[in-house]
Enzyme design. Structure first.
Site, PDB file in Angstrom:
ATOM      1  N   GLY A 116      75.868  24.989   0.789  1.00 21.39           N
ATOM      2  CA  GLY A 116      75.834  23.615   1.292  1.00 21.39           C
ATOM      3  C   GLY A 116      74.557  23.479   2.122  1.00 21.39           C
ATOM      4  O   GLY A 116      74.258  24.364   2.941  1.00 21.39           O
ATOM      5  N   ALA A 117      73.819  22.393   1.886  1.00 21.68           N
ATOM      6  CA  ALA A 117      72.472  22.283   2.451  1.00 21.68           C
ATOM      7  C   ALA A 117      72.402  22.512   3.976  1.00 21.68           C
ATOM      8  O   ALA A 117      71.630  23.361   4.432  1.00 21.68           O
ATOM      9  CB  ALA A 117      71.887  20.925   2.062  1.00 21.68           C
ATOM     10  N   ASP A 120      71.328  17.537  -1.546  1.00 19.17           N
ATOM     11  CA  ASP A 120      70.534  18.725  -1.190  1.00 19.17           C
ATOM     12  C   ASP A 120      69.126  18.338  -0.797  1.00 19.17           C
ATOM     13  O   ASP A 120      68.466  19.041  -0.051  1.00 19.17           O
ATOM     14  CB  ASP A 120      70.530  19.732  -2.337  1.00 19.17           C
ATOM     15  CG  ASP A 120      71.888  20.399  -2.392  1.00 19.17           C
ATOM     16  OD1 ASP A 120      72.814  19.820  -2.984  1.00 19.17           O
ATOM     17  OD2 ASP A 120      72.034  21.467  -1.769  1.00 19.17           O
ATOM     18  N   LYS A 122      74.450  18.452  -6.357  1.00 21.20           N
ATOM     19  CA  LYS A 122      75.143  19.352  -7.290  1.00 21.20           C
ATOM     20  C   LYS A 122      75.182  18.798  -8.712  1.00 21.20           C
ATOM     21  O   LYS A 122      75.402  17.609  -8.921  1.00 21.20           O
ATOM     22  CB  LYS A 122      76.574  19.581  -6.757  1.00 21.20           C
ATOM     23  CG  LYS A 122      77.460  20.483  -7.585  1.00 21.20           C
ATOM     24  CD  LYS A 122      76.855  21.837  -7.885  1.00 21.20           C
ATOM     25  CE  LYS A 122      76.465  22.614  -6.656  1.00 21.20           C
ATOM     26  NZ  LYS A 122      75.575  23.764  -6.969  1.00 21.20           N
TER      27      LYS A 122
HETATM   28  O1  MRU Z   1      75.295  25.155  -4.612  1.00 14.96           O
HETATM   29  P1  MRU Z   1      75.905  24.620  -3.354  1.00 14.96           P
HETATM   30  O2  MRU Z   1      77.366  24.866  -3.255  1.00 14.96           O
HETATM   31  O3  MRU Z   1      75.137  25.057  -2.130  1.00 14.96           O
HETATM   32  O4  MRU Z   1      75.682  23.049  -3.499  1.00 14.96           O
HETATM   33  C1  MRU Z   1      76.084  22.208  -2.443  1.00 14.96           C
HETATM   34  C2  MRU Z   1      75.907  20.763  -2.729  1.00 14.96           C
HETATM   35  O5  MRU Z   1      75.406  20.368  -3.772  1.00 14.96           O
HETATM   36  C3  MRU Z   1      76.303  19.814  -1.647  1.00 14.96           C
HETATM   37  O6  MRU Z   1      76.713  18.596  -2.176  1.00 14.96           O
HETATM   38  C4  MRU Z   1      75.093  19.553  -0.726  1.00 14.96           C
HETATM   39  O7  MRU Z   1      74.490  20.748  -0.338  1.00 14.96           O
HETATM   40  C5  MRU Z   1      75.485  18.784   0.477  1.00 14.96           C
HETATM   41  S1  MRU Z   1      76.510  19.721   1.534  1.00 14.96           S
HETATM   42  C6  MRU Z   1      76.883  18.792   2.890  1.00 14.96           C
END
Ligand code: MRU
Length: 340
Positions: free
Chosen positions: A44-45, A233, A244
């Site tokens: 998660g970012a 992200d 995602k």
């Molecule tokens: O691959 P991940 O699980 O790190 O992807 C996370 C996402 O795509 C989330 O939607 C994004 O990071 C926002 S988290 C608040």
């Protein structure tokens, strides 16, 4: 809690083990943090950014303890953490903030420099929780009582220091007394929706229904969904959103069904150096994530596999971006510059 700083170590809830097991990883050096980010134990970012910041602190502590030269060795620590994942800009944003603190400390006493780095990482930690709470409050006004909201991946507390981004909006709307239900897309291939979003929401007794990603059109067509909300992200200066894999499909479906498509992200996710989303690097992950499940092969050996972890949703599909500095509506993207 996805991460916490405790007695000079970074404690991470290993998200690869959820929901079956709640296992905490204690990272005592920056290499462990880098490995945890790479294999999505922390993900998660916003969470990646804060974890990397503490990774720098761990790297600096280690160099100091063995009497190494911070000036000569710290750049490699930054480099290793920067190379973990390419898409979420929070990683680079947090590491740049740590680098600025380090530059300000150059020539000063090494112990003081490490303390300054630790203070900055702790500031990033507190700021993330605060930003998400604020964006949740801004966004909650967009949700009416009785809505069923579709989301993908996990943009919840597990993806941040606290509250989440998309799920902060849900949480704040619920806290205002609105009855909100969530429909969670499972999020192939790593199932952040099925494993993490449902886990978080069940614990808070927020009604959640799990669907496979391919059911999104079905539930919209049947009138079961009133809005879509996702995290991001990276958001480009023109409002394009990278999030995602599967997010773009939801945005197109939402348009077809006349549903609002919201993106919730703090300003640490906005990258004004990217004029448009097509410039944002998209992470390609290992083929086995698609072709296998937990070590068991699903697809025949030798098949070609594609595994982009993220996709690009053009700004024209985004009804509004909910940030910690206010809501930016479609067509007002130049407001991003003013708020930055
Ligand atoms: O691959 P991940 O699980 O790190 O992807 C996370 C996402 O795509 C989330 O939607 C994004 O990071 C926002 S988290 C608040």
């Amino acid at each position: 809690m996805a991460l916490r700083w405790e007695n000079g170590s970074l404690v991470l809830l290993d998200q690869t083990k959820l929901p079956e097991e709640e296992v905490y990883l204690v990272c005592r050096d920056h290499r462990q943090v880098a490995a945890a980010i790479r294999r999505l134990a922390v993900r998660g970012a916003p969470a990646i950014g804060v974890a990397a910041a503490f990774g720098v602190v761990l790297g600096a502590q280690e160099i100091l303890t063995r009497g190494g030269d911070l000036g000569a060795e710290l750049p490699a620590v930054f480099q290793e953490l920067r190379s973990t994942r390419p898409t979420a800009v929070n990683l680079f944003w947090a590491l740049d903030r740590m680098a600025r603190v380090w530059q300000d400390q150059s020539g000063k006493e090494p112990t003081a420099a490490v303390s300054a780095l630790e203070a900055e990482a702790s500031r990033l930690y507190r700021e993330d929780a605060e930003s998400n709470r604020r964006l949740g409050e801004f966004g909650a006004a967009l949700f009416a009582d009785g809505m069923n909201i579709l989301t993908i991946c996990n943009a919840g507390a597990l993806a941040t220091v606290a509250y989440g981004t998309a799920l902060a909006v849900v949480r704040m709307a619920v806290a205002q007394g609105k009855k909100i239900a969530v429909t969670a897309c499972e999020t192939r291939p790593l199932l952040q929706g099925a494993r993490l979003t449902t886990w978080e929401l069940i614990r808070e007794e927020i009604p959640v229904t799990l669907i496979t990603d391919s059911m999104a059109g079905f539930v919209m067509q049947r009138g079961m969904i009133q809005a879509v909300i996702t995290g991001a992200d990276r958001v480009a200066a023109n409002g394009d959103v990278v999030n995602k894999i599967g997010t773009y499909t939801l945005a197109v479906l939402a348009r077809e069904h006349g549903l609002p498509f919201y993106v919730a992200a703090p300003f640490s996710t906005v990258d004004l150096t990217m004029a448009e989303g097509s410039l944002i690097p998209i992470e390609e992950r290992a083929e086995d994530e698609v072709a296998c499940w937990r070590g068991r092969r699903l697809a025949p050996a030798g098949v070609q596999v594609l595994n982009p972890a993220f996709d690009l949703t053009p700004a024209r599909f985004v009804t509004a971006l909910i940030t910690d500095r206010g809501i930016v509506r479609n067509g007002e993207w130049e407001k991003l510059q003013q708020l930055a």
